[in-house]
Design an enzyme around this catalytic site. Structure first.
Site, PDB file in Angstrom:
ATOM      1  CE  LYS A 184      -3.242   2.685   2.649  1.00 51.13           C
ATOM      2  NZ  LYS A 184      -3.836   2.943   3.975  1.00 51.13           N
ATOM      3  CB  ALA A 200      -8.109   7.684   3.859  1.00 51.63           C
TER       4      ALA A 200
END
Lengths: 287, 65
Positions: A126, A214
């Site tokens: 990531k 997020a």
């Protein structure tokens, strides 16, 4: 990385808690597959900020997530905190997606990715290159540069990016096969801040797996992401900082399942004016 | 000689990274290492020579989002 024994195994009816039907064609006519790995659960869960390892473990199980994010930090030879954490994650039988959190340059991120690949034994990364400390928004220039280097070295990159279409295009050019646009700043819990931009991204790249990463605060945000046709959501704080993380993780799994079902059912178009839902023809004249 | 290990100065007689890890007590711990900002794979720690003032990072799995 563990492959065989994943949580969220199908029940006899073939339905996976928190996921779509096994083998079912996913959103927009696609099954969710990232770098050749089919994922039944459309929830990717972070492992940070839980009140205890036991609560983390319970939350991962309740979420039915098959992928959890992890990171690397300095290890003290005395405490060895990382070794216990790694044992806990391995016992959960989930895939790990290591991050490059805290990196502010392409070079730092590339070095961190190399270290993560050795420790976690996975080519998945990531990729985070942070550009601004108040919003933790990605430095998209460093992100594209690092993505290009890492894909050329055999990494399978999950870039944490914005909803910017041109950056998305550059990341795909660099070899990324999945994109992870933010919903809102990391840890803010504000949901999908730029609906117009996110819808445009979905429409421009109909065949690219898109994971909202997020900013998700509550399950309705995750349901909305799925209703808009995103393939999955990655979240951490919304579960970890809930009063009851395991219960919240289960709530997210349900919301995501509802969002997937709604997307496949074909939501109605919103209108500006009212339209009577009860038939008008045959209305009694009672004036 | 003095080297920086995870930001702390340490005295060491180790000639290479593998020896330093053993001396510092990491033993069989699952860690990844960097020397002066460059990744050093586990297979290359032996032979990664240390000099006065070198910076070592020793990282391990940790919670992440």
């Amino acid at each position: 990385m563990s492959g065989d024994s994943m949580p969220g195994e199908p029940t006899p009816g073939g339905r996976v808690p928190g996921g779509a039907m096994l083998g079912e064609v996913g959103l927009g006519g696609r099954a969710l597959e990232v770098y050749g790995v089919p994922l039944r659960s459309r929830l990717l869960l972070g492992t940070s900020r839980y009140p205890s390892p036991a609560v983390l473990s319970a939350a991962v199980k309740a979420s039915t997530a098959q992928v959890v994010t992890v990171s690397l930090r300095r290890e003290s030879s005395g405490e060895r905190a990382g070794q216990g954490f790694w044992s806990l994650i391995q016992e959960l039988g989930v895939r790990v997606l290591p991050n490059t959190a805290g990196c502010h340059s392409a070079k730092e991120a590339v070095t961190t990715a190399h270290m993560a690949r050795e420790v976690f034994g996975t080519p998945w990364i990531k990729l985070e290159v942070i550009g601004e400390d108040d919003t933790l928004q990605p430095d998209v220039f460093g992100l594209v540069e690092a993505a290009r280097i890492l894909t050329s070295e055999g990494f399978q990159v999950f870039p944490y990016t914005t909803e910017d279409l041109v950056v998305a295009d550059r990341l795909l050019d660099a070899g990324c096969r999945v994109l992870m646009p933010w919903g809102a700043p990391i840890g803010s819990g504000r949901g999908l801040n730029n609906l117009f931009g996110l819808k445009a991204l979905r429409a421009h790249f109909p065949d690219v797996p898109l994971v909202i990463d997020a900013g998700i605060g509550v399950p309705s945000h995750a349901a909305q992401a799925m209703e808009l046709g995103f393939d999955a959501v990655l979240l951490n704080t919304a579960v970890a900082q809930a009063s009851d993380p395991a219960r919240m993780a289960a709530a997210f799994a349900q919301a995501i399942e509802a969002g997937v079902e709604a997307r496949q059912a074909g939501p109605m178009e919103p209108r500006d004016m009212a339209a009577p839902s009860t038939p008008v023809i045959g209305t009694a004249f009672l004036r | 000689m003095k080297i920086l290990v995870n930001g702390d100065w340490r005295d060491t007689g180790a000639v290479d990274l593998a020896a330093a890890l053993a001396e510092l007590g990491y033993g069989e711990a699952v860690v990844a290492t960097a020397l002066n900002g460059e990744f050093v794979p586990a297979t290359s720690r032996q032979g990664a020579h240390l000099s006065e003032g070198d910076r070592i990072e020793v990282l391990a799995p940790m919670q992440g989002g």
